[in-house]
Design a protein around this motif. Structure first.
Motif, short mmCIF file in Angstrom:
data_model
loop_
_atom_site.label_atom_id
_atom_site.label_comp_id
_atom_site.label_asym_id
_atom_site.label_seq_id
_atom_site.Cartn_x
_atom_site.Cartn_y
_atom_site.Cartn_z
N GLN A 103 22.42 7.32 6.68
CA GLN A 103 22.68 6.53 5.48
C GLN A 103 22.10 7.09 4.28
O GLN A 103 22.56 6.89 3.20
CB GLN A 103 22.38 5.08 5.52
CG GLN A 103 22.81 4.10 4.42
CD GLN A 103 22.66 2.64 4.66
OE1 GLN A 103 23.08 2.20 5.70
NE2 GLN A 103 21.79 2.08 3.88
N ASP A 104 20.94 7.64 4.52
CA ASP A 104 20.32 8.40 3.06
C ASP A 104 19.33 9.16 3.74
O ASP A 104 18.93 9.22 4.98
CB ASP A 104 19.81 6.99 2.22
CG ASP A 104 19.82 7.44 1.07
OD1 ASP A 104 19.61 8.75 0.46
OD2 ASP A 104 19.81 6.68 -0.13
N SER A 105 18.69 9.88 2.66
CA SER A 105 17.50 10.83 3.01
C SER A 105 16.24 10.77 1.96
O SER A 105 17.05 11.11 0.60
CB SER A 105 17.90 12.26 3.48
OG SER A 105 17.11 13.09 3.60
N PHE A 106 15.24 10.74 2.21
CA PHE A 106 14.08 10.70 1.27
C PHE A 106 12.90 11.85 1.45
O PHE A 106 12.52 11.93 2.60
CB PHE A 106 13.42 9.30 0.97
CG PHE A 106 14.35 8.45 0.48
CD1 PHE A 106 14.67 8.07 -0.74
CD2 PHE A 106 15.23 7.82 1.61
CE1 PHE A 106 15.51 7.39 -1.40
CE2 PHE A 106 16.17 6.70 0.97
CZ PHE A 106 16.16 6.33 -0.19
N ASN A 107 12.67 12.60 0.61
CA ASN A 107 11.64 13.66 0.62
C ASN A 107 10.77 13.64 -0.79
O ASN A 107 11.20 12.78 -1.65
CB ASN A 107 11.94 15.09 1.06
CG ASN A 107 12.94 15.32 0.18
OD1 ASN A 107 13.19 15.17 -1.17
ND2 ASN A 107 14.00 16.43 0.46
N VAL A 108 9.72 14.50 -0.71
CA VAL A 108 8.86 14.49 -1.87
C VAL A 108 9.67 15.01 -3.07
O VAL A 108 9.31 14.57 -4.31
CB VAL A 108 7.75 15.37 -1.76
CG1 VAL A 108 8.10 16.70 -1.66
CG2 VAL A 108 6.66 14.90 -2.78
N THR A 109 10.51 15.82 -2.86
CA THR A 109 11.45 16.34 -3.99
C THR A 109 12.13 15.35 -4.75
O THR A 109 12.11 15.34 -6.01
CB THR A 109 12.40 17.76 -3.76
OG1 THR A 109 11.46 18.57 -3.11
CG2 THR A 109 13.09 18.23 -4.73
N ARG A 110 12.76 14.41 -3.88
CA ARG A 110 13.43 13.38 -4.59
C ARG A 110 12.62 12.34 -4.89
O ARG A 110 13.15 11.64 -5.94
CB ARG A 110 14.53 12.82 -3.44
CG ARG A 110 15.46 11.69 -3.57
CD ARG A 110 16.52 11.21 -2.83
NE ARG A 110 17.31 10.03 -3.28
CZ ARG A 110 18.13 9.44 -2.50
NH1 ARG A 110 18.05 9.54 -1.28
NH2 ARG A 110 18.74 8.43 -2.89
N THR A 111 11.64 11.58 -4.27
CA THR A 111 10.97 10.65 -4.80
C THR A 111 9.41 10.90 -5.47
O THR A 111 9.04 9.95 -6.16
CB THR A 111 10.30 9.86 -3.46
OG1 THR A 111 9.66 10.82 -2.62
CG2 THR A 111 11.98 9.57 -2.58
N GLY A 112 8.95 12.04 -5.34
CA GLY A 112 7.70 12.47 -5.79
C GLY A 112 6.50 11.95 -5.05
O GLY A 112 5.51 12.07 -5.17
N PHE A 113 6.83 11.30 -3.67
CA PHE A 113 6.03 11.00 -2.88
C PHE A 113 5.85 11.57 -1.44
O PHE A 113 7.14 11.72 -1.15
CB PHE A 113 5.92 9.28 -2.74
CG PHE A 113 6.20 8.66 -4.02
CD1 PHE A 113 5.29 8.58 -4.83
CD2 PHE A 113 7.34 7.63 -4.34
CE1 PHE A 113 5.14 8.10 -6.17
CE2 PHE A 113 7.34 6.88 -5.41
CZ PHE A 113 6.51 7.13 -6.46
N ALA A 114 4.99 11.56 -0.96
CA ALA A 114 4.77 12.10 0.55
C ALA A 114 4.30 11.33 1.53
O ALA A 114 3.31 10.45 1.06
CB ALA A 114 4.37 13.63 0.41
N LYS A 115 4.57 11.03 2.63
CA LYS A 115 3.87 10.27 3.60
C LYS A 115 2.49 10.88 3.71
O LYS A 115 2.16 12.23 3.65
CB LYS A 115 4.46 10.55 5.27
CG LYS A 115 6.02 9.91 5.20
CD LYS A 115 6.67 10.14 6.58
CE LYS A 115 6.94 11.60 6.56
NZ LYS A 115 7.54 11.80 8.14
N PRO A 116 1.34 10.09 3.86
CA PRO A 116 1.51 8.68 4.23
C PRO A 116 1.76 7.98 2.93
O PRO A 116 1.35 6.61 3.25
CB PRO A 116 -0.01 8.42 4.94
CG PRO A 116 -0.83 9.42 4.11
CD PRO A 116 0.13 10.53 3.82
N ASP A 117 1.80 8.18 1.81
CA ASP A 117 2.22 7.26 0.76
C ASP A 117 3.16 6.21 1.02
O ASP A 117 4.39 6.58 1.29
CB ASP A 117 2.56 7.99 -0.54
CG ASP A 117 2.30 7.27 -1.92
OD1 ASP A 117 2.70 6.30 -1.73
OD2 ASP A 117 1.82 7.93 -3.06
N VAL A 118 2.76 5.09 0.82
CA VAL A 118 3.76 3.87 1.27
C VAL A 118 4.79 3.89 0.39
O VAL A 118 5.92 3.31 0.89
CB VAL A 118 3.13 2.55 1.13
CG1 VAL A 118 2.41 2.06 -0.30
CG2 VAL A 118 3.78 1.31 1.88
#
Length: 239
Positions: free
Chosen positions: A153-168
């Motif tokens: 349905q969707d996809s999230f990574n650091v390029t899109r969000t600015g955050f990387a796991k383990p960042d909640v």
């Protein structure tokens, strides 16, 4: 095979699934090596001095790792990190640094040519038929280019969000997309810390995908429900 049973959850509480990608749906390092080999062939044609100075995939990876140490701001931005390392290699060799972007595009396209684990597509078919599935990855793979977009349905990574796991906050992005609380979402991935522990700390359900039969590596925390394949996950959720 279900490897641990004492951290079981009630599948009826699951309303959506977030899924890691690299080393969960495909092995990542063979993919990266092939992409580096493709990049090297392109450099030999378009930036011969760089190809001579960095003549192996290992040499290209070494400068990438060096840039990672020099640019902690890019540590979780794998696309930005690879672009910066290519630019530095070109400059160091005396070639045109403006070739960095077309060189990266060659690398990035090759990076999307993954070899899926055998259980990936059958499991995705089963999971996506029952729940909305969202990718949450620290990598820079593109599920549309790979050919798996129909399952997500969707996809999230650091390029899109600015955050990387383990960042909640990257999990919050997925939850907002799904319009669900984190407590209604199951996260599945291969990394004990970045996937299992991070998701559990965020208030999600978590399953650790342990394909290699490794011991749980985090002594101070008990292991979550653990499966050795994605089809075992499907069977667990159908129970």
């Amino acid at each position: 095979m279900l490897q641990y049973s004492w951290a079981m959850f009630d599948p009826s509480k699951i309303r959506a699934i977030t899924l890691d990608l690299d080393d969960t749906l495909w092995p990542i390092w063979p993919t990266i090596r092939r992409a580096e080999e493709v990049l090297l062939l392109w450099l030999k044609e378009h930036a011969a001095q760089t190809a001579q100075l960095f003549s192996t995939p290992e040499a290209l990876r070494a400068i990438r790792n060096r840039v990672e140490q020099e640019r902690p701001d890019l540590r979780h931005d794998l696309s930005g990190l690879r672009q910066a390392s290519i630019r530095q290699a070109l400059c160091q060799a005396g070639d045109d640094e403006n070739l960095a972007m077309p060189a990266f595009e060659i690398f990035f396209a090759a990076r999307q040519r993954v070899e899926l684990f055998g259980d990936a597509v059958p499991a995705l078919e089963r999971l996506a038929a029952r729940w909305p599935v969202v990718a949450v990855t620290n990598g820079n793979s593109d599920i549309e280019q790979i050919g798996l977009g129909q399952f997500f349905q969707d996809s999230f990574n650091v390029t899109r969000t600015g955050f990387a796991k383990p960042d909640v906050r990257i999990f919050h992005c997925a939850a907002q997309s799904l319009e669900l609380p984190l407590s209604a979402i199951l996260h599945v991935g291969d990394d004990a810390k970045l996937d299992a522990v991070a998701a559990r700390d965020a208030g999600m359900h978590a399953v650790w995908l342990n394909r290699s039969g490794l011991d749980w590596p985090i002594e101070e925390q008990h292991p979550p429900t653990t499966v050795s394949s994605l089809l075992d996950l499907c069977d667990l959720l159908a129970a």
